[in-house]
Scaffold this active site. Structure first.
Site, PDB file in Angstrom:
ATOM      1  N   GLU A 189      37.155  28.817  39.561  1.00  0.00           N
ATOM      2  CA  GLU A 189      38.077  29.440  38.984  1.00  0.00           C
ATOM      3  C   GLU A 189      39.077  30.170  39.856  1.00  0.00           C
ATOM      4  OE1 GLU A 189      38.912  31.812  34.855  1.00  0.00           O
ATOM      5  OE2 GLU A 189      36.854  31.817  35.793  1.00  0.00           O
ATOM      6  N   GLU A 286      37.963  31.888  26.127  1.00  0.00           N
ATOM      7  CA  GLU A 286      37.901  32.944  26.913  1.00  0.00           C
ATOM      8  C   GLU A 286      39.057  34.111  26.747  1.00  0.00           C
ATOM      9  OE1 GLU A 286      36.251  34.060  31.281  1.00  0.00           O
ATOM     10  OE2 GLU A 286      38.194  33.362  31.308  1.00  0.00           O
TER      11      GLU A 286
END
Length: 310
Positions: A189, A286
């Site tokens: 990420e 998220e």
């Protein structure tokens, strides 16, 4: 770990189970009542996290899972899954199976926010990382997860970027030797410089370069659209350019990191695009809720209905 800790601990007041606005409110100590939510059929596998709907479902994690499924969500994302006790992991996995839900990412290792670890080439840090990956294999098996998040950590200011990249690639290749036999995938990420200054991995092209160098089905990209809107924009072209290495998406609008429709990102077009590319993976929700209470939770559900219309 401070990052993305959306699960807040609070006591649930009240003693009744009620339906409000088509939603279920389960009071502390009560039984969750299924079937009172009007289920929506989403085109993509959006994955809420624990705490996102606790005003309606209560604090109990299993009740929250039931509520997510009743609302039509077909996946769960839990960054903190690895830190939960095994009995709770087993309960979560059992309920997900019963609800037809798929497990999304959890964080696989200790992330270094302030000092270098994988970039440094330090053997001790590498050994620690590989042990974390081995431990995460067992968690993934327990909760039927396929993906786990990896963040290579802080830059090493004493080393040229080329050497740091080589150190990271080597560490990830070693991790892939652990993951490949189990069919598991770590997703790298990139994180934006505003919220997480000083980290090694920042952009999608950089993550693509690293994944191609690692050259393993167990090393792919987690494309967090919130982070990449801040860092580089150009979302849809970067999705296309990196597509062969993208395994997972996360979302949050910018500014604010709340649900879609609250900021500048055109999520309808983005979701339509990845749906048109036949994306079969998970889209992790998220982000926080832009409004508090049950009204805010309803707003999250409505927002995903709005941007899922294509």
């Amino acid at each position: 770990m401070k990052r993305r800790n959306f699960v807040k601990k609070s006591m649930l007041s009240g003693a009744a189970v009620m339906a409000t606005g088509g939603m279920v409110h389960c009071a502390s100590g009560g039984e969750y009542v299924p079937g009172l939510v009007k289920k929506h059929s989403f085109k993509l596998k959006y994955a809420p996290h624990f705490g996102m709907f606790r005003n309606y479902a209560g604090n109990d994690l299993i009740d929250q899972l039931k509520f997510m499924a009743d609302a039509g969500f077909t996946a769960l994302e839990d960054n903190g899954m690895k830190g939960r006790d095994k009995s709770m992991q087993d309960k979560i996995a059992k309920q997900m199976e019963a609800s037809g839900m798929q497990m999304g990412v959890f964080v696989a290792h200790q992330i270094y926010w302030k000092e270098p670890n994988l970039t440094s080439g330090d053997k001790g840090k590498l050994d620690e990382f590989l042990k974390d990956i081995k431990d995460s294999v067992e968690v993934a098996k327990r909760v039927n997860a396929k993906w786990m998040t990896v963040v290579p950590g802080h830059v090493d200011l004493r080393k040229d970027m080329g050497y740091q990249t080589a150190n990271v690639v080597e560490a990830l290749r070693r991790a892939c030797e652990i993951l490949e036999p189990h069919g598991l995938v770590m997703v790298l990420e990139p994180l934006n410089f505003r919220d997480h200054p000083g980290l090694f991995l920042k952009k999608i092209p950089q993550a693509y370069e690293v994944c191609r160098a690692v050259n393993s089905p167990s090393c792919k990209i987690l494309f967090d659209i919130y982070h990449q809107q801040i860092t580089e924009g150009n979302i849809i072209p970067n999705i296309d350019s990196a597509w062969s290495e993208v395994a997972y998406f996360q979302v949050g609008d910018n500014p604010g990191r709340k649900e879609p429709t609250t900021g500048e990102i055109n999520y309808t077009n983005i979701f339509k695009h990845i749906h048109g590319k036949n994306f079969q993976g998970i889209v992790g929700m998220e982000h926080g809720n832009s409004q508090s209470g049950k009204e805010g939770e309803q707003r999250v559900i409505d927002a995903y209905k709005e941007v899922d219309t294509f």
